[in-house]
Enzyme design. Sequence first.
Site, mmCIF file in Angstrom:
data_model
loop_
_atom_site.group_PDB
_atom_site.id
_atom_site.type_symbol
_atom_site.label_atom_id
_atom_site.label_comp_id
_atom_site.label_asym_id
_atom_site.label_seq_id
_atom_site.Cartn_x
_atom_site.Cartn_y
_atom_site.Cartn_z
ATOM 1 N N GLU A 1 20.523 20.987 15.154
ATOM 2 C CA GLU A 1 19.787 21.622 16.388
ATOM 3 C C GLU A 1 20.588 22.578 17.130
ATOM 4 O O GLU A 1 21.464 21.565 17.927
ATOM 5 C CB GLU A 1 19.513 20.184 17.236
ATOM 6 C CG GLU A 1 18.357 19.296 16.515
ATOM 7 C CD GLU A 1 17.690 18.485 17.501
ATOM 8 O OE1 GLU A 1 16.366 18.511 17.298
ATOM 9 O OE2 GLU A 1 18.132 17.636 18.151
ATOM 10 N N GLY B 1 10.613 18.107 19.360
ATOM 11 C CA GLY B 1 10.636 17.625 20.961
ATOM 12 C C GLY B 1 9.306 17.944 21.684
ATOM 13 O O GLY B 1 8.190 17.302 21.264
ATOM 14 N N GLY B 2 9.243 18.873 22.147
ATOM 15 C CA GLY B 2 8.134 19.202 22.997
ATOM 16 C C GLY B 2 6.796 19.329 22.339
ATOM 17 O O GLY B 2 5.657 18.530 22.676
ATOM 18 N N SER C 1 12.967 23.970 19.818
ATOM 19 C CA SER C 1 11.723 24.918 19.714
ATOM 20 C C SER C 1 11.058 25.027 18.670
ATOM 21 O O SER C 1 10.350 26.153 18.538
ATOM 22 C CB SER C 1 11.956 26.004 20.761
ATOM 23 O OG SER C 1 12.637 25.901 21.821
ATOM 24 N N HIS D 1 21.918 12.767 19.518
ATOM 25 C CA HIS D 1 21.182 13.922 19.927
ATOM 26 C C HIS D 1 22.081 14.739 21.049
ATOM 27 O O HIS D 1 22.989 14.122 21.737
ATOM 28 C CB HIS D 1 19.894 13.660 20.523
ATOM 29 C CG HIS D 1 18.958 14.722 21.002
ATOM 30 N ND1 HIS D 1 19.149 15.375 21.965
ATOM 31 C CD2 HIS D 1 18.017 15.130 20.239
ATOM 32 C CE1 HIS D 1 18.330 16.172 22.035
ATOM 33 N NE2 HIS D 1 17.592 16.254 20.770
ATOM 34 N N ASN E 1 10.424 13.626 18.472
ATOM 35 C CA ASN E 1 11.295 13.004 19.261
ATOM 36 C C ASN E 1 10.600 13.090 20.700
ATOM 37 O O ASN E 1 10.804 14.230 21.195
ATOM 38 C CB ASN E 1 12.683 13.622 19.202
ATOM 39 C CG ASN E 1 13.621 13.459 20.312
ATOM 40 O OD1 ASN E 1 13.512 12.211 21.080
ATOM 41 N ND2 ASN E 1 14.766 13.820 20.554
ATOM 42 N N TRP E 2 10.020 11.973 21.128
ATOM 43 C CA TRP E 2 9.321 12.189 22.155
ATOM 44 C C TRP E 2 9.972 12.147 23.746
ATOM 45 O O TRP E 2 9.708 12.471 24.574
ATOM 46 C CB TRP E 2 8.524 10.714 22.507
ATOM 47 C CG TRP E 2 7.118 10.662 21.716
ATOM 48 C CD1 TRP E 2 7.081 11.511 20.710
ATOM 49 C CD2 TRP E 2 6.104 9.750 21.790
ATOM 50 N NE1 TRP E 2 5.776 11.280 20.046
ATOM 51 C CE2 TRP E 2 5.224 9.995 20.856
ATOM 52 C CE3 TRP E 2 5.990 8.708 22.431
ATOM 53 C CZ2 TRP E 2 4.008 9.205 20.489
ATOM 54 C CZ3 TRP E 2 4.627 8.101 22.449
ATOM 55 C CH2 TRP E 2 3.920 8.392 21.442
ATOM 56 N N LYS E 3 11.510 11.772 23.421
ATOM 57 C CA LYS E 3 12.536 11.795 24.728
ATOM 58 C C LYS E 3 11.891 10.876 25.738
ATOM 59 O O LYS E 3 11.302 9.841 25.433
ATOM 60 C CB LYS E 3 12.811 13.227 25.116
ATOM 61 C CG LYS E 3 13.261 14.009 23.951
ATOM 62 C CD LYS E 3 13.723 15.425 24.378
ATOM 63 C CE LYS E 3 14.051 16.227 23.030
ATOM 64 N NZ LYS E 3 14.747 17.549 23.583
ATOM 65 N N GLU F 1 21.476 15.902 23.744
ATOM 66 C CA GLU F 1 21.303 15.152 25.045
ATOM 67 C C GLU F 1 22.170 13.963 25.381
ATOM 68 O O GLU F 1 22.764 13.725 26.573
ATOM 69 C CB GLU F 1 19.831 15.033 25.474
ATOM 70 C CG GLU F 1 18.950 16.239 25.798
ATOM 71 C CD GLU F 1 17.625 16.332 25.105
ATOM 72 O OE1 GLU F 1 16.976 15.094 24.825
ATOM 73 O OE2 GLU F 1 16.985 17.195 24.953
ATOM 74 N N GLY G 1 14.413 22.862 23.720
ATOM 75 C CA GLY G 1 13.578 22.833 24.942
ATOM 76 C C GLY G 1 13.649 24.360 25.778
ATOM 77 O O GLY G 1 13.341 24.317 26.872
#
Length: 253
Positions: free
Chosen positions: A170, A237-238, A216, A98, A9-11, A100, A176
Amino acid sequence: MRKHIVAGNWKMNKTFEQADDLLNEISEKMEAVTLGRDTQVIVCPPFPYLEMTSDYSDESYFAAGAQNVSDQEEGAYTGEVSAAMLQSMDMEYCIVGHSERRAYYHETDEIVARKVNQLLKHEIRPIVCCGEVLEEREANRQFDVVKEQITNGLFHLSAEEFGQVVIAYEPVWAIGTGKTATPEQAQEMHAFIRSLVAEKYGKEVADDTSILYGGSCKPSNAKELFANPDVDGGLIGGASLKADDFLSIAMSF
Ligand code: PGA
């Protein structure tokens, strides 16, 4: 039997050129690695890079997915992207709900349910996120919260429709933050989610449902997390923004 899935998930990261470079690197490096037979790698970039991602995925071993979709079919919804559009661009997957989006864009379980309906109508597999915030875990309410999200967002589906769904657990406090759920915490929640699915749709459907962990997840902890019987992969993610880290996670089964 259910698939192992590692979805990136590149966001809201990467410019056009950077996205091209990263996709190129992922494609090239995937040629050189051996993944488990049942491992599906998915890349979910921002909307403007979907076509590029789809083109790369045609020539590579990963599938393309979006990060969001409209809950409406078509028409006067400025700024929205429909499931029909995603289908016409060969998207196989789409992330929904998600944390966010729930937190910053007021996405409720009812909206999640409508988005899931749109995706299934257009033959795109939803990756539906659930998870509790820190205060809810501290109050030991995580199971109630996740049960409500799953029930309201997904349990209107038929068993056949549900068979297309991927779930991502999640814990919001782990996204993150560098703070990962312990393998025990992940396994406990994943087993709980699978039991909810079994209660609603039966054991066979539950056994076939891929339940991913997100928050994470990185090369140093993926093996330990994925070793649990109910953890079928990760939503990353990251660490999905670096080809080496992402592929190292994909090789952690
Ligand atoms: P993270 O994000 O891996 O950067 O914690 C995961 C996610 O939000 O999907």
